[in-house]
Design an enzyme around this catalytic site. Structure first.
Site, mmCIF file in Angstrom:
data_model
loop_
_atom_site.group_PDB
_atom_site.id
_atom_site.type_symbol
_atom_site.label_atom_id
_atom_site.label_comp_id
_atom_site.label_asym_id
_atom_site.label_seq_id
_atom_site.Cartn_x
_atom_site.Cartn_y
_atom_site.Cartn_z
ATOM 1 N N LYS A 133 0.829 -1.215 0.000
ATOM 2 C CA LYS A 133 0.000 0.000 0.000
ATOM 3 C C LYS A 133 0.861 1.263 0.000
ATOM 4 C CE LYS A 133 -2.646 1.006 3.675
ATOM 5 N NZ LYS A 133 -2.008 -0.117 4.325
ATOM 6 N N ARG A 189 1.869 8.280 7.514
ATOM 7 C CA ARG A 189 2.191 8.043 8.919
ATOM 8 C C ARG A 189 3.683 7.732 9.065
ATOM 9 N NH1 ARG A 189 -1.013 3.113 10.761
ATOM 10 N NH2 ARG A 189 -0.368 2.443 8.700
ATOM 11 N N PHE A 241 3.447 -8.029 -9.250
ATOM 12 C CA PHE A 241 4.622 -8.849 -8.950
ATOM 13 C C PHE A 241 5.037 -9.553 -10.240
ATOM 14 C CE2 PHE A 241 3.264 -7.951 -4.766
ATOM 15 C CZ PHE A 241 4.274 -8.283 -3.872
ATOM 16 N N ALA A 247 -3.806 1.236 12.791
ATOM 17 C CA ALA A 247 -5.213 1.184 12.418
ATOM 18 C C ALA A 247 -5.942 0.016 13.061
ATOM 19 C CB ALA A 247 -5.357 1.105 10.902
ATOM 20 N N PHE A 259 -3.546 -0.399 7.220
ATOM 21 C CA PHE A 259 -4.135 -1.729 6.991
ATOM 22 C C PHE A 259 -5.239 -1.658 5.936
ATOM 23 C CE2 PHE A 259 -2.431 -2.463 11.411
ATOM 24 C CZ PHE A 259 -1.367 -3.229 10.985
ATOM 25 N N LYS A 264 7.594 -6.494 10.693
ATOM 26 C CA LYS A 264 7.301 -5.801 9.451
ATOM 27 C C LYS A 264 8.530 -5.316 8.703
ATOM 28 C CE LYS A 264 4.326 -2.146 7.599
ATOM 29 N NZ LYS A 264 3.348 -1.088 7.918
ATOM 30 N N TRP A 274 7.097 -0.699 -7.872
ATOM 31 C CA TRP A 274 8.276 -1.171 -7.144
ATOM 32 C C TRP A 274 9.475 -1.193 -8.077
ATOM 33 C CZ3 TRP A 274 12.170 -4.681 -7.216
ATOM 34 C CH2 TRP A 274 12.862 -4.909 -6.017
#
Length: 554
Positions: A70, A93, A380, A272, A300, A104, A408
């Site tokens: 995200k 954030r 991907f 979240a 999330f 993470k 990406w």
């Protein structure tokens, strides 16, 4: 293939003054923290242009270990809008050190869609989280000192709700006993720790418009109850001024940049799944004053961060999103369809079709707000053309268009069609429809969230939660907005129920009143406010050499 941190370390980072100049900030409005980051000190309520920028909210399907990307899409989309000639800012954030060192890893995007300086942002950054932790624990110390010094407020140590806080994942601190060691060491009582991002002070920081609003909200914090079961607030303790002083710099948004030099504000980091999951109102308002397009993100999935942004932040922000982007990946949808994590590289259209129901529920939930919705398929290399078209066809059947985001690998150049779709979407007319009114009863709010957003059958309250609602009515708290503390991995409160489960109920075990933030937290299932470390924490892979060169940070 280079890792995210290797890509970030090889980047050409502009001086922060140059980034500030791109959005018209004057030198006196920028407080540099080194060469490549700064605090921004402007009044976001003072108009700097004739109209606020267009607001784009990025959310996602329910996350899985397969990854949705995200933040990567948020950054890539913003860079793509900049390539299309738009004046863009991002509002994100700040990562929490607990997950960075835990499961993470880094949280500044990935590949060629990143925010830099990546290592600084993921570690201590400008010290906001440290200031919050200090303020939180100062309040905890003052509370226990008041009890020790004769307890003039008649605080019942058995009914304390203000815990201590650290920005770490440490399950051993969830339940503690303090005050041991004899009469000079305080009054023994049970206590515990929350992670800093679960602190009400974190929520308050991200909801405050200015210092005096921050102070007024801090005064309203309920820290516990008296022996007569009456609430005790920070105002009664008399330390709101001291706590606000500790946060005087933390309230200012932080300015950084993407790899493509798109100005980015990073400020605040409430989770979240246990809080409201958005960056600060101050940062979002600042970006809306400075840029024509503002891309922001809610934590999330759309069931958590998305719903909270739309039902709680929007009324306080005074600006509704002009478009919503839901991020999905073929890999994650196949996991929602029952495919094992180790087998996600294998094409499997049938598993994908089974998992698409998760995307469908989020599409239905977001569309009911009356805002245009676009799907971004974060690509991907193992995705097949048939799988990608299956997602696109499903989105069309549900009234939305899906676009590839190959960001990406290519940065903003990997999402021109997504950017154009967003440019067109924000110009479409919309009528924002909140899920509930603030004056609705708590049970009405809860049931609307569960049935409409989660696709469930309703809510069940524990005896404790039901008793609390009756007590809260006595204090006038029963109609506060609801923040659901729920697992991020499922639409239900059971993390193992992937896809789009039906006929489930959400079980609320207790409520936590957060009067300074202005909401009630509904604690569901087995959700925790202090995470633990996994068997192999990310900290095992992070290292630094004699030159200060960091490796392993995602």
């Amino acid at each position: 293939m280079q890792s995210d941190i290797e890509i970030a370390q090889a980047a050409e980072v502009w001086p922060i003054d140059d980034i500030a100049a791109k959005v018209g900030l004057q030198k006196h409005e920028v407080e540099p923290y080194g060469r490549d980051k700064a605090k921004i000190n402007i009044d976001p309520t003072v108009a700097r242009k004739t109209a606020l920028g267009k607001l784009i909210l990025v959310t996602s399907i329910n996350p899985t270990p397969a990854g949705e990307g995200k933040s990567t899409v948020t950054v890539g989309l913003s860079d793509a809008l900049a390539l299309a000639g738009k004046n863009v800012m991002i509002a994100l954030r700040e990562p929490s050190l607990g997950p960075v060192m835990g499961m993470k890893g880094g949280a500044t995007g990935g590949g060629y869609s990143q925010v830099v300086p990546m290592a600084d942002i993921n570690l201590h950054f400008t010290g906001d989280f440290h200031a919050l932790t200090s303020a939180h624990n100062t309040l905890a110390a003052v509370i226990d000192n008041s009890i020790y010094q004769g307890n003039p407020l008649n605080i019942d140590p058995r009914r304390m709700i203000w815990k201590r806080a650290l920005d770490v994942n440490d399950r051993a601190l969830r339940h503690t006993v303090i005050g041991l060691g004899g009469p000079t060491s305080g009054v023994p009582r049970e206590d515990g720790f929350d992670i800093t991002v679960a602190s009400e002070l974190m929520a308050i920081l991200t909801l405050s418009h200015d210092l005096m609003d921050l102070k007024a909200r801090i005064e309203k914090i309920v820290i516990g109850y008296t022996y007569d079961r009456e609430p005790v607030t920070v105002k009664e303790l008399g330390v709101a001024g001291a706590l606000t002083t500790l946060l005087k710099d933390a309230i200012k948004p932080n300015l950084v940049q993407t790899l493509a030099h798109t100005p980015t504000l990073i400020h605040g980091g409430p989770f979240a799944n246990i809080a409201q999951g958005t960056n600060s109102i101050r940062a979002t308002k600042t970006a809306l004053q400075l840029a024509d397009y503002v891309v922001t993100e809610a934590g999330f999935g759309a069931d958590l961060g998305g719903e909270k942004f739309l039902d709680f932040k929007v009324p306080l922000l005074g600006k509704t999103p002009d478009a919503i982007v839901i991020v999905a990946t073929v890999r994650a949808l196949k996991m929602h369809g029952g495919k094992a994590k180790d087998d996600l590289k294998t094409p499997d259209v049938e598993a994908l079709k089974r998992g698409l129901a998760n995307l469908g529920q989020h599409l239905n939930a977001m569309m009911r707000y009356g805002v245009p919705v676009v799907v971004a398929v974060n690509r991907f290399v193992t995705d097949t053309p048939e799988e990608i078209e299956t997602v696109a066809a499903y989105a069309r059947e549900h009234g939305a268009e899906a676009y590839l985001a190959n960001v990406w690998e290519q940065g903003g150049a990997g999402a021109p069609e997504l950017a154009q779709a967003v440019i067109e979407a924000v110009e479409r007319p919309s009528v924002f429809k909140p899920l509930y009114d603030f004056e609705d009863e708590a049970m009405d709010k809860l049931n609307k969230i569960v049935t409409t957003i989660y696709g469930g059958a309703g809510v069940e309250l524990s005896d404790k939660a039901a008793k609390q609602l009756k007590q809260f009515a006595k204090y006038g708290w029963d109609k506060l907005p609801i923040i659901m503390a729920k697992t991020q991995y499922s639409l239900s409160d059971d993390a193992k129920k992937l896809g789009a489960p039906k006929d489930f109920k959400i079980h609320v075990r207790e409520f936590v009143p957060k009067l300074g933030a202005g909401f009630l937290v509904a604690m569901t299932g087995s959700i925790l406010t202090m995470p633990g470390l996994p068997k192999h924490p990310a900290a095992y892979d992070i290292d630094i050499d004699e030159n200060g060169h960091i490796t392993g940070l995602f």
